[in-house]
Motif scaffolding. Structure first.
Motif, PDB file in Angstrom:
ATOM      1  N   GLU A  89       0.832  -1.211   0.000  1.00  0.00           N
ATOM      2  CA  GLU A  89       0.000   0.000   0.000  1.00  0.00           C
ATOM      3  C   GLU A  89       0.863   1.256   0.000  1.00  0.00           C
ATOM      4  OE1 GLU A  89      -3.221   2.059   3.024  1.00  0.00           O
ATOM      5  OE2 GLU A  89      -3.038  -0.118   3.016  1.00  0.00           O
ATOM      6  N   ILE A  90       1.849   1.290   0.860  1.00  0.00           N
ATOM      7  CA  ILE A  90       2.677   2.489   0.997  1.00  0.00           C
ATOM      8  C   ILE A  90       3.591   2.692  -0.207  1.00  0.00           C
ATOM      9  CG2 ILE A  90       4.642   3.403   2.319  1.00  0.00           C
ATOM     10  CD1 ILE A  90       3.107   2.687   4.857  1.00  0.00           C
ATOM     11  N   THR A  91       4.115   1.630  -0.783  1.00  0.00           N
ATOM     12  CA  THR A  91       5.047   1.785  -1.908  1.00  0.00           C
ATOM     13  C   THR A  91       4.351   2.208  -3.204  1.00  0.00           C
ATOM     14  OG1 THR A  91       4.974  -0.605  -2.340  1.00  0.00           O
ATOM     15  CG2 THR A  91       6.797   0.222  -0.977  1.00  0.00           C
ATOM     16  N   LYS A  92       3.044   2.207  -3.224  1.00  0.00           N
ATOM     17  CA  LYS A  92       2.324   2.717  -4.411  1.00  0.00           C
ATOM     18  C   LYS A  92       2.676   4.179  -4.679  1.00  0.00           C
ATOM     19  CE  LYS A  92      -1.720  -0.284  -4.112  1.00  0.00           C
ATOM     20  NZ  LYS A  92      -3.156  -0.344  -3.798  1.00  0.00           N
ATOM     21  N   SER A  93       3.048   4.894  -3.623  1.00  0.00           N
ATOM     22  CA  SER A  93       3.352   6.320  -3.778  1.00  0.00           C
ATOM     23  C   SER A  93       4.836   6.589  -4.041  1.00  0.00           C
ATOM     24  CB  SER A  93       2.913   7.087  -2.528  1.00  0.00           C
ATOM     25  OG  SER A  93       3.698   6.705  -1.413  1.00  0.00           O
ATOM     26  N   PHE A  94       5.665   5.547  -4.116  1.00  0.00           N
ATOM     27  CA  PHE A  94       7.086   5.743  -4.400  1.00  0.00           C
ATOM     28  C   PHE A  94       7.251   6.245  -5.837  1.00  0.00           C
ATOM     29  CE2 PHE A  94       9.455   2.782  -1.211  1.00  0.00           C
ATOM     30  CZ  PHE A  94       8.781   3.363  -0.162  1.00  0.00           C
ATOM     31  N   PRO A  95       8.342   6.933  -6.118  1.00  0.00           N
ATOM     32  CA  PRO A  95       8.552   7.460  -7.478  1.00  0.00           C
ATOM     33  C   PRO A  95       8.549   6.343  -8.534  1.00  0.00           C
ATOM     34  CG  PRO A  95      10.196   8.342  -5.955  1.00  0.00           C
ATOM     35  CD  PRO A  95       9.439   7.277  -5.212  1.00  0.00           C
ATOM     36  N   TYR A 101      11.284   8.896   0.561  1.00  0.00           N
ATOM     37  CA  TYR A 101      10.144   8.270  -0.098  1.00  0.00           C
ATOM     38  C   TYR A 101       9.107   7.863   0.933  1.00  0.00           C
ATOM     39  CZ  TYR A 101      13.435   7.542  -3.994  1.00  0.00           C
ATOM     40  OH  TYR A 101      14.357   7.702  -4.996  1.00  0.00           O
ATOM     41  N   LEU A 102       9.542   7.792   2.171  1.00  0.00           N
ATOM     42  CA  LEU A 102       8.726   7.301   3.272  1.00  0.00           C
ATOM     43  C   LEU A 102       8.748   8.346   4.383  1.00  0.00           C
ATOM     44  CD1 LEU A 102       7.304   4.560   3.866  1.00  0.00           C
ATOM     45  CD2 LEU A 102       9.441   3.772   4.851  1.00  0.00           C
ATOM     46  N   SER A 103       7.588   8.787   4.804  1.00  0.00           N
ATOM     47  CA  SER A 103       7.510   9.775   5.883  1.00  0.00           C
ATOM     48  C   SER A 103       7.987   9.169   7.195  1.00  0.00           C
ATOM     49  CB  SER A 103       6.070  10.268   6.046  1.00  0.00           C
ATOM     50  OG  SER A 103       5.266   9.232   6.608  1.00  0.00           O
ATOM     51  N   ALA A 104       8.298  10.013   8.141  1.00  0.00           N
ATOM     52  CA  ALA A 104       8.726   9.538   9.463  1.00  0.00           C
ATOM     53  C   ALA A 104       7.626   8.708  10.109  1.00  0.00           C
ATOM     54  CB  ALA A 104       9.109  10.724  10.346  1.00  0.00           C
ATOM     55  N   ASP A 105       6.373   9.134   9.956  1.00  0.00           N
ATOM     56  CA  ASP A 105       5.253   8.381  10.537  1.00  0.00           C
ATOM     57  C   ASP A 105       5.105   7.005   9.889  1.00  0.00           C
ATOM     58  OD1 ASP A 105       4.664  10.420  12.302  1.00  0.00           O
ATOM     59  OD2 ASP A 105       2.976  11.205  11.126  1.00  0.00           O
ATOM     60  N   ALA A 106       5.195   6.959   8.564  1.00  0.00           N
ATOM     61  CA  ALA A 106       5.070   5.678   7.855  1.00  0.00           C
ATOM     62  C   ALA A 106       6.244   4.772   8.218  1.00  0.00           C
ATOM     63  CB  ALA A 106       5.004   5.901   6.357  1.00  0.00           C
ATOM     64  N   HIS A 107       7.434   5.335   8.300  1.00  0.00           N
ATOM     65  CA  HIS A 107       8.608   4.543   8.675  1.00  0.00           C
ATOM     66  C   HIS A 107       8.435   3.979  10.080  1.00  0.00           C
ATOM     67  CE1 HIS A 107      12.785   3.983  10.187  1.00  0.00           C
ATOM     68  NE2 HIS A 107      12.840   3.288   9.062  1.00  0.00           N
ATOM     69  N   SER A 108       7.963   4.800  10.991  1.00  0.00           N
ATOM     70  CA  SER A 108       7.740   4.360  12.367  1.00  0.00           C
ATOM     71  C   SER A 108       6.697   3.242  12.422  1.00  0.00           C
ATOM     72  CB  SER A 108       7.306   5.546  13.224  1.00  0.00           C
ATOM     73  OG  SER A 108       7.050   5.142  14.537  1.00  0.00           O
ATOM     74  N   GLU A 109       5.614   3.419  11.687  1.00  0.00           N
ATOM     75  CA  GLU A 109       4.547   2.406  11.649  1.00  0.00           C
ATOM     76  C   GLU A 109       5.081   1.072  11.123  1.00  0.00           C
ATOM     77  OE1 GLU A 109       0.465   1.340   9.182  1.00  0.00           O
ATOM     78  OE2 GLU A 109       1.459   3.264   8.818  1.00  0.00           O
ATOM     79  N   LEU A 110       5.797   1.125  10.013  1.00  0.00           N
ATOM     80  CA  LEU A 110       6.308  -0.104   9.411  1.00  0.00           C
ATOM     81  C   LEU A 110       7.410  -0.737  10.264  1.00  0.00           C
ATOM     82  CD1 LEU A 110       6.287   1.026   5.696  1.00  0.00           C
ATOM     83  CD2 LEU A 110       4.866  -0.754   6.712  1.00  0.00           C
ATOM     84  N   THR A 111       8.201   0.087  10.913  1.00  0.00           N
ATOM     85  CA  THR A 111       9.232  -0.443  11.807  1.00  0.00           C
ATOM     86  C   THR A 111       8.582  -1.134  13.003  1.00  0.00           C
ATOM     87  OG1 THR A 111      10.837   1.216  11.118  1.00  0.00           O
ATOM     88  CG2 THR A 111      11.224   0.173  13.253  1.00  0.00           C
ATOM     89  N   ASP A 112       7.533  -0.543  13.541  1.00  0.00           N
ATOM     90  CA  ASP A 112       6.800  -1.185  14.642  1.00  0.00           C
ATOM     91  C   ASP A 112       6.212  -2.521  14.201  1.00  0.00           C
ATOM     92  OD1 ASP A 112       7.415   0.948  16.300  1.00  0.00           O
ATOM     93  OD2 ASP A 112       5.394   1.836  16.223  1.00  0.00           O
ATOM     94  N   MET A 113       5.648  -2.555  13.008  1.00  0.00           N
ATOM     95  CA  MET A 113       5.099  -3.801  12.476  1.00  0.00           C
ATOM     96  C   MET A 113       6.207  -4.835  12.274  1.00  0.00           C
ATOM     97  SD  MET A 113       2.284  -2.428   9.689  1.00  0.00           S
ATOM     98  CE  MET A 113       1.494  -4.031   9.427  1.00  0.00           C
ATOM     99  N   SER A 114       7.350  -4.379  11.786  1.00  0.00           N
ATOM    100  CA  SER A 114       8.483  -5.272  11.579  1.00  0.00           C
ATOM    101  C   SER A 114       8.988  -5.820  12.913  1.00  0.00           C
ATOM    102  CB  SER A 114       9.606  -4.519  10.856  1.00  0.00           C
ATOM    103  OG  SER A 114      10.718  -5.343  10.677  1.00  0.00           O
TER     104      SER A 114
END
Length: 120
Positions: free
Chosen positions: A22-28, A88-101
């Motif tokens: 979902e998140i990588t859909k917005s990558f360049p 490419y990834l906001s701090a919030d998105a990075h934090s969310e995905l890191t928590d999931m990881s």
């Protein structure tokens, strides 16, 4: 045979993979065959290896696939960091995905320890 869909590590890694897609859909667009592809591949490798390992009859084979899943999870973590550093990834998105990881790692680590105990 183990039902991989009931394994918490598989559930968490599957949810992480869905979120990564979902998140990588917005990558360049120029990253379609670069970091987007690599991050997705590393992410889906985790639940895929848990699923494949769960279908193996031997504990040794199962552990081998769980170890591969662990390596893929670490690879995905790196690509998340890289995507964040490349903005490419906001701090919030990075934090969310890191928590999931991290939650996936905890479940996978517990699973590996349980299977090792079963082996002994």
């Amino acid at each position: 045979m183990r039902d991989y869909k009931k394994i918490v590590a598989w559930q968490r890694s599957h949810n992480l993979t869905l979120r990564v897609y979902e998140i990588t859909k917005s990558f360049p667009n120029e990253e379609k065959f670069g970091i987007t592809s690599q991050l997705r591949r590393a992410a889906y490798s985790v639940p895929a290896n848990i699923a494949e390992g769960s279908g193996r009859s031997g504990v040794k084979d199962y552990l081998r696939f769980l170890t591969i899943a662990y390596g893929s999870l670490k690879e995905a973590e790196y690509f998340l960091l890289l995507a964040h550093d490349l903005e490419y990834l906001s701090a919030d998105a990075h934090s969310e995905l890191t928590d999931m990881s991290n939650a996936t790692f905890a479940a996978l680590h517990g699973l590996i320890k349980a299977v090792e105990h079963e082996r002994n």
